[in-house]
Design a protein around this motif. Structure first.
Motif, mmCIF file in Angstrom:
data_model
loop_
_atom_site.group_PDB
_atom_site.id
_atom_site.type_symbol
_atom_site.label_atom_id
_atom_site.label_comp_id
_atom_site.label_asym_id
_atom_site.label_seq_id
_atom_site.Cartn_x
_atom_site.Cartn_y
_atom_site.Cartn_z
ATOM 1 N N CYS A 145 32.001 39.979 34.459
ATOM 2 C CA CYS A 145 32.145 41.007 35.502
ATOM 3 C C CYS A 145 32.148 42.411 34.899
ATOM 4 N N ILE B 3 40.170 31.392 44.684
ATOM 5 C CA ILE B 3 38.873 31.778 44.114
ATOM 6 C C ILE B 3 37.847 30.669 44.296
ATOM 7 N N GLU C 168 32.897 28.165 46.983
ATOM 8 C CA GLU C 168 32.737 27.258 48.123
ATOM 9 C C GLU C 168 33.002 25.807 47.751
ATOM 10 N N SER D 136 37.547 41.741 43.586
ATOM 11 C CA SER D 136 38.737 41.254 44.295
ATOM 12 C C SER D 136 39.970 41.328 43.395
ATOM 13 N N VAL E 247 27.475 30.774 40.857
ATOM 14 C CA VAL E 247 27.498 32.141 41.378
ATOM 15 C C VAL E 247 26.897 33.043 40.308
ATOM 16 N N LYS F 218 31.823 40.583 45.134
ATOM 17 C CA LYS F 218 33.094 40.497 45.848
ATOM 18 C C LYS F 218 34.184 39.878 44.968
ATOM 19 N N MET F 219 33.783 38.848 44.217
ATOM 20 C CA MET F 219 34.764 38.198 43.344
ATOM 21 C C MET F 219 35.216 39.141 42.225
ATOM 22 N N CYS F 220 34.261 39.862 41.627
ATOM 23 C CA CYS F 220 34.610 40.767 40.533
ATOM 24 C C CYS F 220 35.477 41.934 41.014
ATOM 25 N N LYS G 22 28.499 37.412 46.636
ATOM 26 C CA LYS G 22 29.745 36.729 46.287
ATOM 27 C C LYS G 22 30.229 37.139 44.896
ATOM 28 N N PHE G 23 29.286 37.323 43.986
ATOM 29 C CA PHE G 23 29.661 37.699 42.627
ATOM 30 C C PHE G 23 30.353 39.065 42.620
ATOM 31 N N ASN H 207 36.953 30.498 48.173
ATOM 32 C CA ASN H 207 36.330 31.669 48.793
ATOM 33 C C ASN H 207 35.005 32.063 48.156
ATOM 34 N N TYR H 208 34.873 31.896 46.844
ATOM 35 C CA TYR H 208 33.703 32.430 46.151
ATOM 36 C C TYR H 208 32.765 31.341 45.615
#
Length: 268
Positions: free
Chosen positions: A152, A47, A53, A194, A181, A190-192, A187-188, A50-51
């Motif tokens: 999220c 995490i 950085e 994932s 983020v 995508k992270m939520c 990115k937010f 990827n999210y």
């Protein structure tokens, strides 16, 4: 057939079931904590990379990834140490139960045995305090991931509000590095959406449950060891009393025999 059945019943009767239950609970808690904690830390690395950085620093630097690697090695040590410790406590339970049940048999209660029991009580108490600290420490990432998970979940409800995730608040990255983020960014979302976030959150919860189970196992061990210690102490006193009583009865018997012989000699 009857002899085999009697042997099985005798073997089952000699098992220290309280120690066995505590050992099973300890192994289950340690396995849950170590396995889920290890995978949750790996998910945290994914995490962050990827999210958020966050980049791994040089080899000689102490960053969040180095700390995670150290915690993983600590987990390996915990798993190995408590596997051995559970076996030792189980063996101690077998010998203590045997000493109590066969007080006048092959097992003898010695000062060394009592010292070993007292040592295990002290060591188990220290480990219980250590596991309480581990439980408190494990609750921190659960709280952090619960905050992220709540943001999220509430993104669609609080539209228009600026909700951001900043790892600097938790000391994960230095203050000078901005790795924020915010809601609404790609990115937010995508992270939520994932699997890493949901899986890591639940793995940390399972690790917390495992640490709690280990605490309960340590408390159970303390009760078992304290009870065995009390039984052994009372048995030692009873053994001393029986020895003194037997010695006095033997002396009285010798005195009575001597007087009887004296009277017989005087009569003859």
């Amino acid at each position: 057939m009857c002899g085999c059945l009697e042997c099985c019943i005798k073997c089952l009767g000699g098992i220290p079931y309280p120690s066995l239950i505590a050992t099973i609970l300890l192994y289950a808690g340690v396995a849950l904590f170590c396995g889920c904690g290890h995978e949750a830390l790996s998910g945290t690395v994914t995490i962050l990379q990827n999210y958020f950085e966050v980049v791994r620093g040089p080899v000689d630097s102490l960053d969040v990834f180095t700390m995670i690697d150290i915690i993983k090695y600590v987990i390996y040590g915990i798993a190995s140490a408590f596997f051995v410790y559970g076996i030792l406590l189980m063996v101690e339970g077998f010998f203590t139960s045997g000493a109590i049940k066969d007080l006048y048999g092959d097992f003898k209660i010695t000062t060394c045995g009592r010292c070993v029991s007292a040592w295990f009580i002290m060591l188990t108490y220290i480990f219980m305090l250590a596991w309480l600290g581990v439980t408190a420490f494990t609750s921190l990432p659960v709280f952090m991931y619960f905050n992220i998970w709540s943001i999220c979940q509430n993104t669609t409800i609080l539209e228009g509000a600026t909700l951001c995730l900043d790892p600097r608040q938790y000391g994960i990255v230095p203050i000078g590095e901005g790795k924020t983020v915010c809601a609404g960014s790609e990115k937010f979302y995508k992270m939520c959406e994932s699997n890493e976030l949901d899986m890591t959150f639940h793995l940390f919860i399972c690790a917390l449950a495992g640490a709690g189970a280990a605490v309960i196992a340590m408390i159970h061990y303390l009760m078992v060891l304290s009870a065995n210690w009390a039984y052994v102490k009372d048995a030692c006193r009873m053994q001393k009393y029986e020895d003194i009583k037997s010695k006095e009865e033997q002396e009285l018997h010798d005195i009575h025999s001597t007087r009887s012989k004296e009277r017989l000699n005087a009569y003859t």
